[in-house]
Enzyme design. Structure first.
Site, PDB file in Angstrom:
ATOM      1  N   GLY A  75       0.809  -1.213   0.000  1.00 14.85           N
ATOM      2  CA  GLY A  75       0.000   0.000   0.000  1.00 14.85           C
ATOM      3  C   GLY A  75       0.840   1.259   0.000  1.00 14.85           C
ATOM      4  O   GLY A  75       0.505   2.257  -0.661  1.00 14.85           O
ATOM      5  N   ASP A  76       1.940   1.258   0.738  1.00 12.49           N
ATOM      6  CA  ASP A  76       2.845   2.409   0.755  1.00 12.49           C
ATOM      7  C   ASP A  76       3.453   2.657  -0.622  1.00 12.49           C
ATOM      8  O   ASP A  76       3.502   3.792  -1.110  1.00 12.49           O
ATOM      9  CB  ASP A  76       3.977   2.179   1.762  1.00 12.49           C
ATOM     10  CG  ASP A  76       3.550   2.392   3.194  1.00 12.49           C
ATOM     11  OD1 ASP A  76       2.625   3.176   3.432  1.00 12.49           O
ATOM     12  OD2 ASP A  76       4.152   1.764   4.083  1.00 12.49           O
ATOM     13  N   SER A  77       3.937   1.594  -1.235  1.00 12.17           N
ATOM     14  CA  SER A  77       4.609   1.748  -2.531  1.00 12.17           C
ATOM     15  C   SER A  77       3.635   2.192  -3.614  1.00 12.17           C
ATOM     16  O   SER A  77       3.977   3.019  -4.469  1.00 12.17           O
ATOM     17  CB  SER A  77       5.287   0.433  -2.927  1.00 12.17           C
ATOM     18  OG  SER A  77       6.285   0.088  -1.980  1.00 12.17           O
TER      19      SER A  77
END
Length: 441
Positions: free
Chosen positions: A210-212
């Site tokens: 999700g961060d990437s």
């Protein structure tokens, strides 16, 4: 062969006046850089002349900053003097106490320390903003506002600032102020429900996906905003990126299918229901191999590879729909056939018949992958303290304005304080020391 890069410079690496995109933009001085595709040590790139102030920590913001630096942007990473980025301690491998993930995530960036909570620190930040193109932050919504650094304040210093804000739920909405992490966003955005096997707990991917994903959208938004500003005569604006929305955006047909027919897709294990054959099959030596032959013309080639060309004309398997209906029986036939080969023999046979396939690679396999090496995806970056750090290469590959890795992430917080504050803000030694004594830097 892997490629090598140079260590971080100790002084300024640019010249000329800062003008952003277009003619007159400052360029990186790197006379030893090779212009080859995917070259390392090439800090020019298409974003030369763009200056980014990176706030925040860990992954969701800094990953976007890393990509901007890879393509020539001058990225100035700002850390609190007493609370540096926790990423400095993340990762499994260490050399002399330093983690290697930090070297990757902060490559090509200048690291400075600055206390945004102090009056002097805020003043210095506003001075930096006057010289910048982009602010990149991944604080919880409202943090900049509490610091007295809301976008409206920053635009008073520089109306052209692009302010990229990455957060769990976005800057607006009833949940905007909730903390958000990648695992939470993957669940809320619908990805987690689709992962794993039916009737089992939905597992996470072994990375902070999700961060990437959010970082990639932040990068995209920054480039769109810069283009509108510089090519279309626009102004600065906010790029508002939500981790949840980044995950939600990948749900493919789920939205229209549910809206029209109430279809609720679920996890389908190692394949996709109704898409056959496209699954993993185990070779005789225990390796898993993906075989993707669900397109009709490709299935003809798979049937030939299996020595059973008649399967392609069998009404049970002759077209996409029939293979989906008879997926279990078909995959059992393929599994029995695949088990008669070790993985290298299986891959070779599939390659001969142009059937898309791959062994499920471990990182050990990747290091031996001739395709990834040929594409410069394993890069050795020299470091005076750490020796050589192997890093993932730069993507995408641009034929005329290739990116590159200028240096590893600086190991000490504030490594570029003198370079940035002295070179960019013209602070002398006494002023720098005074700011340090005040705790501002």
């Amino acid at each position: 062969m892997v490629e090598t890069s140079q260590s971080a410079p100790t002084g300024g690496v640019r010249h000329g006046q800062h003008t952003g995109f277009g003619p007159g933009a400052r360029e990186w001085v790197d006379p030893g850089a090779a212009p080859a595709l995917g070259a390392v040590g090439t800090a020019g790139g298409p974003l030369a002349g763009v200056r980014v102030l990176e706030l925040g920590s860990l992954i969701a913001g800094p990953f976007a900053g890393r990509q901007l630096a890879d393509f020539g942007a001058e990225v100035i990473k700002i850390e609190s003097p007493d609370r540096p980025d926790p990423m400095r301690e993340w990762g499994r491998a260490r050399i002399d106490g330093h983690t290697l993930w930090w070297s990757v995530q902060s490559r090509g960036k200048k690291c400075v320390t600055l206390d945004l909570k102090s009056a002097r620190g805020r003043d210095l930040f506003l001075e930096l903003c006057r010289e910048a193109d982009v602010i990149l932050e991944n604080f919880r919504p409202g943090t900049l506002e509490k610091l007295g650094l809301a976008p409206e304040v920053l635009w008073q210093s520089n109306p052209g600032l692009v302010i990229a804000r990455v957060s769990g739920y976005g800057q607006t909405g009833p949940d905007a102020n909730k903390p958000g992490y990648a695992s939470v966003a993957e669940a809320r955005g619908g990805l987690r429900h689709l992962n794993g096997y039916p009737d089992q707990a939905p597992p996470r991917t072994g990375i902070s996906l999700g961060d990437s994903l959010a970082s990639l959208y932040a990068l995209q938004g920054i480039l769109l905003a810069l283009y509108w500003r510089d090519a279309k005569g626009g102004t600065g604006q906010v790029v508002d990126v939500s981790l949840v929305e980044a995950c939600f955006s990948l749900l493919e047909s789920a939205v229209p299918d549910y809206a029209a027919a109430g279809v609720v897709p679920g996890p389908s294990g190692s394949g996709l229901k109704g898409i056959a054959p496209s699954n993993i099959f185990r070779s005789s030596d225990g390796k898993w191999v993906v075989i993707a032959a669900n397109q009709d013309s490709v299935f003809v080639r798979l049937a030939a590879a299996m020595g059973s060309p008649e399967l392609a004309s069998d009404p049970l398997y002759s077209n996409h729909a029939s293979r989906g209906v008879n997926q279990e029986a078909l995959e059992q036939l393929i599994a029995e056939w695949a088990a008669g080969f070790d993985h290298s023999e299986l891959v070779a046979c599939l390659d001969r018949h142009a059937v898309p396939n791959s062994t499920v690679s471990t990182i050990e396999d990747i290091f031996e992958d001739p395709q990834l090496r040929a594409r410069g995806m394993l890069v050795e970056v020299a470091d005076e303290q750490l020796g050589t750090v192997v890093q993932p290469g730069v993507i995408p590959k641009l034929s005329r304005t290739s990116g590159g890795i200028a240096w590893n992430g600086p190991l000490a917080p504030g490594s570029h304080n003198s370079d940035v504050y002295g070179g960019l803000l013209n602070m002398n030694v006494e002023e720098l020391q005074h700011a340090k004594d005040e705790g501002a830097i």
